[in-house]
Design a protein around this motif. Structure first.
Motif, mmCIF file in Angstrom:
data_model
loop_
_atom_site.group_PDB
_atom_site.id
_atom_site.type_symbol
_atom_site.label_atom_id
_atom_site.label_comp_id
_atom_site.label_asym_id
_atom_site.label_seq_id
_atom_site.Cartn_x
_atom_site.Cartn_y
_atom_site.Cartn_z
ATOM 1 N N LEU A 3 56.621 145.112 4.502
ATOM 2 C CA LEU A 3 55.658 146.206 4.514
ATOM 3 C C LEU A 3 54.533 145.932 3.519
ATOM 4 N N ALA A 4 54.885 145.416 2.350
ATOM 5 C CA ALA A 4 53.878 145.075 1.344
ATOM 6 C C ALA A 4 52.950 143.981 1.855
ATOM 7 N N GLN A 5 53.479 143.016 2.574
ATOM 8 C CA GLN A 5 52.641 141.963 3.148
ATOM 9 C C GLN A 5 51.637 142.548 4.139
ATOM 10 N N ASN A 6 52.097 143.479 4.955
ATOM 11 C CA ASN A 6 51.191 144.147 5.890
ATOM 12 C C ASN A 6 50.112 144.919 5.138
ATOM 13 N N GLU A 7 50.492 145.593 4.087
ATOM 14 C CA GLU A 7 49.516 146.347 3.290
ATOM 15 C C GLU A 7 48.442 145.422 2.728
ATOM 16 N N ASP A 8 48.856 144.292 2.193
ATOM 17 C CA ASP A 8 47.904 143.375 1.571
ATOM 18 C C ASP A 8 46.966 142.752 2.596
ATOM 19 N N GLY A 39 70.532 137.820 21.854
ATOM 20 C CA GLY A 39 70.856 136.526 21.286
ATOM 21 C C GLY A 39 69.853 136.023 20.284
ATOM 22 N N GLY A 40 69.082 136.924 19.706
ATOM 23 C CA GLY A 40 68.052 136.527 18.757
ATOM 24 C C GLY A 40 68.286 137.140 17.391
ATOM 25 N N GLY A 41 67.478 136.753 16.445
ATOM 26 C CA GLY A 41 67.561 137.264 15.096
ATOM 27 C C GLY A 41 66.782 136.365 14.172
ATOM 28 N N GLY A 42 66.830 136.669 12.899
ATOM 29 C CA GLY A 42 66.097 135.894 11.923
ATOM 30 C C GLY A 42 65.022 136.712 11.264
ATOM 31 N N ASP A 43 64.648 136.324 10.057
ATOM 32 C CA ASP A 43 63.762 137.164 9.274
ATOM 33 C C ASP A 43 62.378 137.333 9.896
ATOM 34 N N PHE A 44 61.818 136.281 10.492
ATOM 35 C CA PHE A 44 60.488 136.440 11.075
ATOM 36 C C PHE A 44 60.520 137.347 12.296
ATOM 37 N N ALA A 45 61.609 137.317 13.029
ATOM 38 C CA ALA A 45 61.763 138.230 14.165
ATOM 39 C C ALA A 45 61.684 139.673 13.698
ATOM 40 N N TYR A 46 62.410 139.973 12.633
ATOM 41 C CA TYR A 46 62.446 141.346 12.125
ATOM 42 C C TYR A 46 61.103 141.739 11.522
ATOM 43 N N ALA A 47 60.462 140.791 10.844
ATOM 44 C CA ALA A 47 59.156 141.071 10.254
ATOM 45 C C ALA A 47 58.130 141.393 11.330
ATOM 46 N N TYR A 48 58.233 140.729 12.481
ATOM 47 C CA TYR A 48 57.280 140.960 13.550
ATOM 48 C C TYR A 48 57.449 142.349 14.161
ATOM 49 N N VAL A 49 58.677 142.829 14.211
ATOM 50 C CA VAL A 49 58.914 144.200 14.667
ATOM 51 C C VAL A 49 58.116 145.175 13.802
ATOM 52 N N ILE A 50 58.183 144.981 12.501
ATOM 53 C CA ILE A 50 57.470 145.852 11.574
ATOM 54 C C ILE A 50 55.965 145.698 11.754
ATOM 55 N N ALA A 51 55.490 144.459 11.886
ATOM 56 C CA ALA A 51 54.059 144.210 12.030
ATOM 57 C C ALA A 51 53.503 144.836 13.297
ATOM 58 N N HIS A 52 54.274 144.822 14.366
ATOM 59 C CA HIS A 52 53.831 145.452 15.611
ATOM 60 C C HIS A 52 53.637 146.951 15.411
ATOM 61 N N GLU A 53 54.583 147.596 14.741
ATOM 62 C CA GLU A 53 54.464 149.034 14.519
ATOM 63 C C GLU A 53 53.303 149.364 13.589
#
Length: 294
Positions: free
Chosen positions: A93-98, A161-175
């Protein structure tokens, strides 16, 4: 994806009933496929048996969920989250803010006002009605908050069958991309138009809303890569996954037939195209899904 040494956001509300903990394949290791575009959000409805109309990223969410009434939990932890998942979400979230604090004034002549991100478990209240984990992550324009039950990430692992930190980060970035749409006035205008449209036309508008959020997530990824925060292969995996989670492929897998008029997020080719458009350009101006052919 590199996040461990990043600052924590001040805009996270932790309403979970207990510690968030962690699970296999999540921060600290690549885990699973390590994909980025599990940002599907509502598209998972086709795979999980959820009504996709409830899952268009919050743009359509209305008060109340059918079925037995449940009492939303309101417990909120004090201070920043201490568990691995909570710290990960806070850092992303902080990365998105910056990124958006820098880009939005430059590219849209608009000051970025950061949204709150609410972590919850099971069921909770939102400015758009009751939030339930089965709905997936969503953005509520009424209170300008992103709602996320991190069990969604476990569903990504189990069901797709997926996962991983970038996958989860992209979910947040989309929102957060939906929040950017709201700030620059696109989301309210699009939703007003949807309300006056037939179901077919409303679905078509929803596709354009979602593809633009994909493109905005690509813009975010462009800037995160420029900061040296992505690992080799993250983007390639994101693009491959975008192809795997289009409305067409998920409908075919779930019901054996593809119904283009019912698409709410876009086909595999469209989702891949618009994420890649934002990633390659790093520019909001490249993300006009309303006036350009999608």
């Amino acid at each position: 994806m590199q996040w461990e040494d990043y600052r924590q956001s001040d805009n996270l509300e932790d309403r979970r009933g207990g510690g968030g903990g962690g699970f296999a394949g999540m921060p600290g290791g690549r885990g699973g496929i390590g994909i980025g575009t599990m940002v599907v959000l509502g598209l998972l409805g086709w795979a999980l048996g959820i009504d996709p109309r409830l899952l268009i990223g919050g743009a359509e969410m209305i008060g109340g969920i059918g079925g037995r009434e449940q009492t939303p939990q309101t417990r909120q932890s004090s201070g920043p989250p201490q568990d691995q998942m909570g710290r990960f979400v806070s850092a992303v979230l902080a990365q998105n803010e910056d990124v958006w604090t820098k880009l939005l004034p430059q590219q849209a002549n608009t000051r970025y006002q950061a949204p709150q991100l609410v972590l919850f478990s099971g069921v909770n209240r939102s400015g758009c009605g009751v939030a339930q984990s089965a709905m997936g992550p969503f953005y509520c324009p009424n209170d300008r908050k992103v709602y996320l039950d991190t069990s969604f990430f476990q569903e990504m692992q189990r069901k797709l069958g997926g996962g991983g930190d970038f996958a989860y980060a992209y979910v947040i970035a989309h929102e957060v991309g939906h929040h950017v749409q709201n700030l620059i006035g696109i989301l309210p205008k699009a939703n007003q138009l949807r309300e006056r449209s037939s179901e077919r036309d409303a679905n078509a508008i929803s596709v354009r809303i979602e593809l633009q959020a994909d493109c905005f997530a690509g813009v975010w990824a462009h800037n995160i890569q420029a900061m040296g925060r992505l690992d080799q292969g993250d983007i390639e995996e994101a693009i491959r996954t975008a192809s795997a989670i289009g409305d067409d492929k998920l409908q075919k897998a779930a019901q054996g037939v593809v119904v283009p008029d019912s698409f709410t997020h876009g086909s595999s080719a469209q989702r891949t195209k618009w994420f890649n458009t934002g990633f390659q350009s790093g520019s909001l101006q490249s993300c006009d899904t309303f006036r350009n052919q999608i």
